[in-house]
Design a protein around this motif. Structure first.
Motif, PDB file in Angstrom:
ATOM      1  N   CYS A  15      15.515  29.627  10.168  1.00 13.02           N
ATOM      2  CA  CYS A  15      16.160  29.500  11.497  1.00 13.02           C
ATOM      3  C   CYS A  15      17.267  30.677  11.422  1.00 13.02           C
ATOM      4  O   CYS A  15      17.480  31.048  12.775  1.00 13.02           O
ATOM      5  N   GLU A  16      17.886  30.478  10.369  1.00 16.38           N
ATOM      6  CA  GLU A  16      19.145  31.671  10.313  1.00 16.38           C
ATOM      7  C   GLU A  16      18.615  32.971  10.230  1.00 16.38           C
ATOM      8  O   GLU A  16      19.161  34.102  10.860  1.00 16.38           O
ATOM      9  N   ILE A  17      17.738  33.400   9.341  1.00 15.37           N
ATOM     10  CA  ILE A  17      17.280  34.862   8.832  1.00 15.37           C
ATOM     11  C   ILE A  17      16.374  35.395  10.071  1.00 15.37           C
ATOM     12  O   ILE A  17      16.456  36.296  10.355  1.00 15.37           O
ATOM     13  N   GLU A  18      15.108  34.462  10.123  1.00 16.81           N
ATOM     14  CA  GLU A  18      13.990  35.228  10.679  1.00 16.81           C
ATOM     15  C   GLU A  18      14.332  34.967  12.236  1.00 16.81           C
ATOM     16  O   GLU A  18      14.206  35.925  13.239  1.00 16.81           O
ATOM     17  N   LYS A  19      14.811  34.028  12.659  1.00 13.20           N
ATOM     18  CA  LYS A  19      15.038  33.654  14.200  1.00 13.20           C
ATOM     19  C   LYS A  19      16.310  34.004  14.498  1.00 13.20           C
ATOM     20  O   LYS A  19      16.546  33.884  15.786  1.00 13.20           O
ATOM     21  N   ASN A  20      17.286  34.069  13.747  1.00 15.41           N
ATOM     22  CA  ASN A  20      18.565  34.197  14.040  1.00 15.41           C
ATOM     23  C   ASN A  20      19.316  33.456  15.032  1.00 15.41           C
ATOM     24  O   ASN A  20      20.081  33.738  16.152  1.00 15.41           O
ATOM     25  N   TYR A  21      18.894  32.032  14.935  1.00 13.29           N
ATOM     26  CA  TYR A  21      19.478  31.090  15.636  1.00 13.29           C
ATOM     27  C   TYR A  21      21.095  31.051  15.789  1.00 13.29           C
ATOM     28  O   TYR A  21      21.359  31.441  14.384  1.00 13.29           O
ATOM     29  N   SER A  22      21.520  30.387  16.482  1.00  7.47           N
ATOM     30  CA  SER A  22      23.319  30.522  16.407  1.00  7.47           C
ATOM     31  C   SER A  22      23.457  29.561  15.452  1.00  7.47           C
ATOM     32  O   SER A  22      22.849  28.457  15.067  1.00  7.47           O
TER      33      SER A  22
END
Length: 253
Positions: A14-21
């Motif tokens: 979620c953090e690296i690939e999707k770049n979620y907040s």
């Protein structure tokens, strides 16, 4: 892969690939940590993710309801769990998505969320007294209703946990805290009747826990929810048919 490892991978994704907040990631983390707490209470934290099915996830909503979580909160946390298992399938960590068919809770309605006194009587009379499995089911239902136990508390009891002389049982609740709970005569009699036939439910019993399944292993939370739901069907108009309704009925009565 176990849940803790899968959760870590999902949050990194979620953090690296999707770049979620950061807010979205925090929401997912908190929801999945609650799901992990549920798994630990149900003794399923060591169950491989590939072996999860829908029946393992549905009780999570009832578990949250026992903590007086709102329907909005339930939907939010279920959404996070659904996203987690969807990710696992996309990454081919699991073959089937067990959360896919778990329905989100509907809006509250005015139908009763507890059993009426007459419904409790009809429920207890509905079990077949000649069936060892049905005697087990009645003992479980009587125990939860008599003592107001959480399903996890009932399933953790050992055979010798109930003192019929003092009419008390020792229960381990949240945080592994032990408390003494009074138990009614009807529940004691139902448990005694069950104990007389407990050995005939399975050929080999491999546990000292009170409630067992046909494999001789401890009765699981998923199996218990099905037992209670089936027993309540046709007995009550309550839209929710679960062990928590028995607990709520105990408190209401």
């Amino acid at each position: 892969m176990l849940f803790a490892d899968g959760m870590h991978q999902f949050l990194v994704y979620c953090e690296i690939e999707k770049n979620y907040s950061p807010h979205t990631i925090s929401t997912y983390r908190i929801a999945l940590e609650h799901f992990y707490d549920f798994l630990k209470e149900m003794q399923m934290q060591s169950k491989p993710l590939s072996e999860f099915d829908t029946k393992d996830i549905r009780p999570f909503l009832a578990w949250l309801s026992e903590q007086d979580k709102s329907k909005t909160t339930l939907k939010l946390k279920l959404s996070a769990v659904k996203s987690f298992f969807k990710y696992l399938k996309r990454k081919r960590i699991i073959q089937n998505n067990p959360a896919e068919n778990v329905l989100s809770p509907k809006k509250d309605n005015n139908l009763p969320s507890f059993l009426l006194a007459k419904e409790v009587e009809n429920l207890m009379d509905s079990f077949d007294q000649d069936s060892p499995v049905q005697l087990r089911n009645k003992a479980l239902v009587e125990l939860i209703y008599s003592c107001g136990l959480r399903i996890s508390e009932a399933l953790q009891l050992n055979v010798g946990a109930i003192n019929s002389n003092s009419r008390m049982i020792k229960v381990k609740g949240k945080g592994n805290k032990e408390r003494s709970v009074p138990i009614g005569e009807k529940a004691i009699q139902a448990i005694k009747a069950y104990l007389q036939v407990r050995s005939s439910i399975a050929e080999d019993i491999v546990t000292s826990q009170l409630f067992i399944n046909e494999s001789g292993t401890p009765l699981t939370s998923s199996q218990s929810y099905v037992i209670v739901k089936n027993a309540m069907t046709g007995i009550t108009e309550s839209p929710r048919k679960s062990p928590h309704i028995l607990r709520h009925s105990f408190a209401t009565h």
